[in-house]
Design an enzyme around this catalytic site. Sequence first.
Site, short mmCIF file in Angstrom:
data_model
loop_
_atom_site.label_atom_id
_atom_site.label_comp_id
_atom_site.label_asym_id
_atom_site.label_seq_id
_atom_site.Cartn_x
_atom_site.Cartn_y
_atom_site.Cartn_z
N GLU A 107 9.65 2.13 -4.72
CA GLU A 107 9.36 3.31 -3.92
C GLU A 107 7.86 3.32 -3.72
O GLU A 107 7.09 3.67 -4.61
CB GLU A 107 9.83 4.58 -4.63
CG GLU A 107 9.95 5.77 -3.70
CD GLU A 107 8.80 6.74 -3.82
OE1 GLU A 107 7.85 6.61 -3.02
OE2 GLU A 107 8.84 7.60 -4.70
N CYS A 136 3.57 10.80 -1.72
CA CYS A 136 4.09 9.71 -0.89
C CYS A 136 4.87 10.25 0.29
O CYS A 136 4.93 9.61 1.34
CB CYS A 136 4.94 8.77 -1.73
SG CYS A 136 6.29 9.60 -2.61
#
Length: 504
Positions: free
Chosen positions: A251, A285
Amino acid sequence: MTPPAVTEDLQGVTVTSTAVATFDSLDPATGDVVGTHPILDAEQVNETVARAREAARWWAELSFDERGERLKKWRGVIARRMAQLAELSHAETGKPTADAQLEIVMMLDHLAWAAGNARKVLGRKSITPGLMAADLGASVEYLPLGVIGVIGPWNFPVFTPMGSIGYALAAGNAVVFKPSEFTPGVGKWLVDSFAQVVPEHSVLQLVTGLGETGAALCRSGVDKVAFTGSTETGKKVMRACADTLTPVLIEAGGKDVLLVDADADLDAAAEAAVWGGLSNAGQACIGTERVYVHEQVYEAFLAKLTALTKTLRAGADPDAQLGPMTMPSQPGVVARHIADALAKGARAVVGGPEAVGERLVQPTVLVDVPEDSLAMTEETFGPTLAVNKVRSMDEAVERANASRYGLGSAVFSKRRGEELARRIRSGMTGVNLVYLFAALPELPFGGVGDSGFGRIHGPDGLKEFTYAKSVARRRLPAVMALTTFARTAKVDKLLATLTVLRHG
């Protein structure tokens, strides 16, 4: 005799070389030491994984209900001591304590869902074969891989790694957790609290250190590595895992986009853009970094956005809505992106170069930002928003998809929200909302392109830490003996005839 200490600073992490190497986690607002932690070498990491291997066998033999009961007790410990954990997270990351608490609350919902749904998602299920295999029975189940290595980030040091840790534990794995060197205290707190409710075996363990400790975990023989961090570091993790053919879940970074259509609720869209881009000082993010607004509502939207942004302030005091940059090198990245955009023709309507300090970065809104500028192509990870006007939502989608990243996104539109959401190349999209797809335990979370691959959360997140085990069995005498050298020409002819009737 202990050798004299030698202190050096590596990217803001103070490292002390003594008989046992240690490093300090620092308060990003003041530079004060929050805690001191050991730097584990490859041998110590391997020993930790070996202990986890033993624990994994015991943990996997427990039933779903037995594991679920222990995870329920862990949730109780975390919930009762939530204020303590939030304060520690505030000290190590600089984020407001209330935001740290919100992160914990969201994590507890995920932990509850993973434990409560593991049997349904992973348990053995009977499969009904087709006509040609009517004499067979079959089943499939999802079994734990064994030991999972989790390498966590510093920006959401509770919620994000627990998206891997909690789901891996619920699936029956042991976990070795390497938290970021900026938030090791939060990682230790989580591991210690788990040991209180599962004292029998070392099911969840901690390894602390810098990059080499993470590399050692990748090479330690764990059965999978779940990594969250930058794209470049994710590539290093993959290289380190390649030697042992260890699978990885990545990720990585994002350059999330928010689209504002002509019929959007502009108040809601502006509020969402401000929260999406500036909360946690932009260090997310799935934080909004690019905003494309239909020309019909551009001026009205920008007025609302700038008005809201001007009410926010970064600081170390309790009244500040934004905290400091957690990583000391990050203000330099933000400054470089702002300077590059301005040099290429963008304008700062809020903030600008003067907004970037040594520890604090004040909110900045850039407009008319060239698409080839760093502020549009690279992950900024700071409290900035790049806002551009578009002639249509088709143009907005085209620009959104031009990025090499593809993690989260958002669309504000009353009529076309779902349609536009499906056209954006990203793992998750919010329609008339930001962030909240991450709060839904039922939904998988992950990206495409340079944002990584694999999924945490939801059924996909549970299966990510398992392997499918298929079993076929004979339940009736064979109508046609096919897997034998005694098969006759008559059987072959009958098989061909049936195949043509069925498929031809």
